[in-house]
Write a protein that holds these residues in place. Sequence first.
Motif, short mmCIF file in Angstrom:
data_model
loop_
_atom_site.label_atom_id
_atom_site.label_comp_id
_atom_site.label_asym_id
_atom_site.label_seq_id
_atom_site.Cartn_x
_atom_site.Cartn_y
_atom_site.Cartn_z
N GLU A 80 42.58 30.64 42.24
CA GLU A 80 41.95 29.93 43.35
C GLU A 80 40.75 30.69 43.91
OE1 GLU A 80 45.03 32.73 44.84
OE2 GLU A 80 44.96 31.15 43.30
N GLU A 81 40.61 31.97 43.60
CA GLU A 81 39.48 32.76 44.10
C GLU A 81 38.34 32.86 43.09
OE1 GLU A 81 40.77 36.60 45.35
OE2 GLU A 81 42.44 35.84 46.57
N MET A 82 38.53 32.33 41.90
CA MET A 82 37.53 32.45 40.85
C MET A 82 36.66 31.19 40.78
SD MET A 82 38.16 35.46 39.90
CE MET A 82 37.03 35.55 38.52
N PRO A 83 35.41 31.33 40.36
CA PRO A 83 34.51 30.18 40.28
C PRO A 83 34.74 29.32 39.03
CG PRO A 83 33.34 32.14 39.61
CD PRO A 83 34.71 32.60 40.05
N PHE A 84 35.78 29.61 38.27
CA PHE A 84 36.11 28.80 37.10
C PHE A 84 37.63 28.76 36.96
CE2 PHE A 84 36.01 33.14 35.67
CZ PHE A 84 36.92 33.25 34.64
N ASP A 85 38.11 27.80 36.18
CA ASP A 85 39.55 27.62 36.00
C ASP A 85 40.03 28.56 34.89
OD1 ASP A 85 42.12 26.80 35.58
OD2 ASP A 85 41.67 24.66 35.47
N THR A 86 40.74 29.59 35.27
CA THR A 86 41.18 30.57 34.29
C THR A 86 42.17 29.98 33.28
OG1 THR A 86 42.94 31.34 35.76
CG2 THR A 86 40.82 32.48 35.89
N VAL A 87 42.88 28.93 33.67
CA VAL A 87 43.86 28.31 32.77
C VAL A 87 43.14 27.62 31.62
CG1 VAL A 87 45.74 26.66 32.56
CG2 VAL A 87 45.50 28.01 34.65
N GLU A 156 38.17 45.48 40.01
CA GLU A 156 38.26 46.29 38.79
C GLU A 156 38.65 45.43 37.60
OE1 GLU A 156 38.08 49.46 36.21
OE2 GLU A 156 37.32 49.26 38.27
N LEU A 157 39.53 44.47 37.82
CA LEU A 157 39.95 43.59 36.73
C LEU A 157 38.80 42.70 36.28
CD1 LEU A 157 42.11 42.55 34.85
CD2 LEU A 157 42.96 41.07 36.68
N VAL A 158 38.03 42.17 37.24
CA VAL A 158 36.87 41.35 36.88
C VAL A 158 35.85 42.18 36.10
CG1 VAL A 158 34.89 40.08 37.80
CG2 VAL A 158 37.17 39.69 38.76
N TYR A 159 35.60 43.41 36.57
CA TYR A 159 34.65 44.28 35.88
C TYR A 159 35.11 44.58 34.45
CZ TYR A 159 31.38 45.64 39.62
OH TYR A 159 30.38 45.65 40.55
N THR A 160 36.37 44.89 34.30
CA THR A 160 36.90 45.23 32.98
C THR A 160 36.88 44.02 32.06
OG1 THR A 160 38.35 46.85 34.04
CG2 THR A 160 38.84 46.28 31.76
N LEU A 161 37.20 42.85 32.62
CA LEU A 161 37.15 41.62 31.82
C LEU A 161 35.71 41.31 31.42
CD1 LEU A 161 39.03 39.39 30.74
CD2 LEU A 161 38.54 38.09 32.82
N GLY A 162 34.76 41.53 32.34
CA GLY A 162 33.36 41.30 32.01
C GLY A 162 32.88 42.20 30.89
N VAL A 225 31.50 32.51 30.41
CA VAL A 225 32.42 33.32 31.22
C VAL A 225 31.68 34.50 31.83
CG1 VAL A 225 34.48 34.77 31.19
CG2 VAL A 225 34.47 32.59 29.97
N LEU A 226 30.79 35.14 31.08
CA LEU A 226 29.99 36.24 31.63
C LEU A 226 29.19 35.76 32.84
CD1 LEU A 226 28.71 37.83 28.31
CD2 LEU A 226 30.23 38.94 29.97
N GLN A 227 28.66 34.56 32.75
CA GLN A 227 27.92 33.98 33.88
C GLN A 227 28.84 33.74 35.07
OE1 GLN A 227 27.13 29.68 34.01
NE2 GLN A 227 24.95 30.20 33.87
N GLN A 228 30.03 33.21 34.82
CA GLN A 228 30.98 32.93 35.89
C GLN A 228 31.46 34.22 36.56
OE1 GLN A 228 31.73 29.67 36.92
NE2 GLN A 228 29.99 29.39 35.54
N LEU A 229 31.69 35.26 35.78
CA LEU A 229 32.12 36.53 36.36
C LEU A 229 31.01 37.15 37.21
CD1 LEU A 229 34.02 38.07 33.31
CD2 LEU A 229 35.01 36.96 35.33
N ALA A 230 29.76 36.88 36.84
CA ALA A 230 28.63 37.36 37.65
C ALA A 230 28.54 36.61 38.97
CB ALA A 230 27.32 37.22 36.88
N VAL A 231 29.03 35.38 39.00
CA VAL A 231 29.12 34.64 40.26
C VAL A 231 30.23 35.24 41.12
CG1 VAL A 231 29.66 32.40 41.30
CG2 VAL A 231 28.21 32.51 39.26
N ALA A 232 31.34 35.57 40.49
CA ALA A 232 32.48 36.14 41.23
C ALA A 232 32.16 37.52 41.77
CB ALA A 232 33.71 36.19 40.33
#
Length: 309
Positions: A80-87, A156-162, A225-232
Amino acid sequence: MTIDYSDRETSYELYRKGKREGTWDPDEYDLERDREDWSSFTEAEQHRFLATCSGFYDGEEDVTRTLAPYMMALDALPNEEMPFDTVQEEMYLAQQVYEEAKHTDLFSRYFEEVFGTQETAPYREGGYQEQGYSTDDLYDTADDLLAAINGGDRTELVYTLGEAYLNYMGIVEAQLARGGYLSFDQMIELKAEAMGRDIVLESFQEAIGKVRQDETRHIENGRWVLQQLAVAEPDIVTDVYEPRIEEYVENRLLADPIYDEQPFDGYDQQQIGKQLAQYLQDTVDYIGADRFERYGDVRSALEERQAAD
């Protein structure tokens, strides 16, 4: 969380596209003519072609074994906190693992039935796995993802995933694999010309066309996804993406070619390098060139680096 089928994101649309396009079977190709063509390659030509194929064979297996933590990391994020649906993204990656396994299947069969070996080690030493960036690094990436999941810190998780997405979809697939395809194209075309033929290794080319089609979807999804993580986490671009791109540029784009001698007369490494620079620019543009401090304009950054050297 259930999927909202009325709000299909890029990852889900690519998943649907993969269901239509990704149903090919490596076992369906007749390799008899390819075996005959292979016997007409000189020893030097075989060595050079096998070196590129070994990079793919190892890489496809490496990512088949290391992609699962990407899904685990997505599942650990607060959706719910991410700009995309992780599912929806997890569904896409589940499909990608299957496709990577199928690519491994293809190279395993081709090595056995055409090349007559399953051995890739001779091409690793002093070769593609030792030039500053290799698919061996994907195991460290998987370990880092698991550590970040256990750490419980969202940023940290978002950074590592990116970094994980950039390592694999943004560099291994969008750069290294595409460079390999361009190399295949040149070697096969030049060999066909030398033999006075329109085509050689026909089944290989057809199968590699399917692999390329699969990986085109992987790259598009990874860039999204890289773009979405940059939004987050906007700072991820300068904190994670640019340093990793810098490492790739230093150890690959600006480095001397791995293979000094080229047995295929007319092979143009410089042309491949120019195309790889454009591929990198495409990734940067997808994420948002204005987000980058040094690599918003890849060609200018490369020219500046070369001038400084």
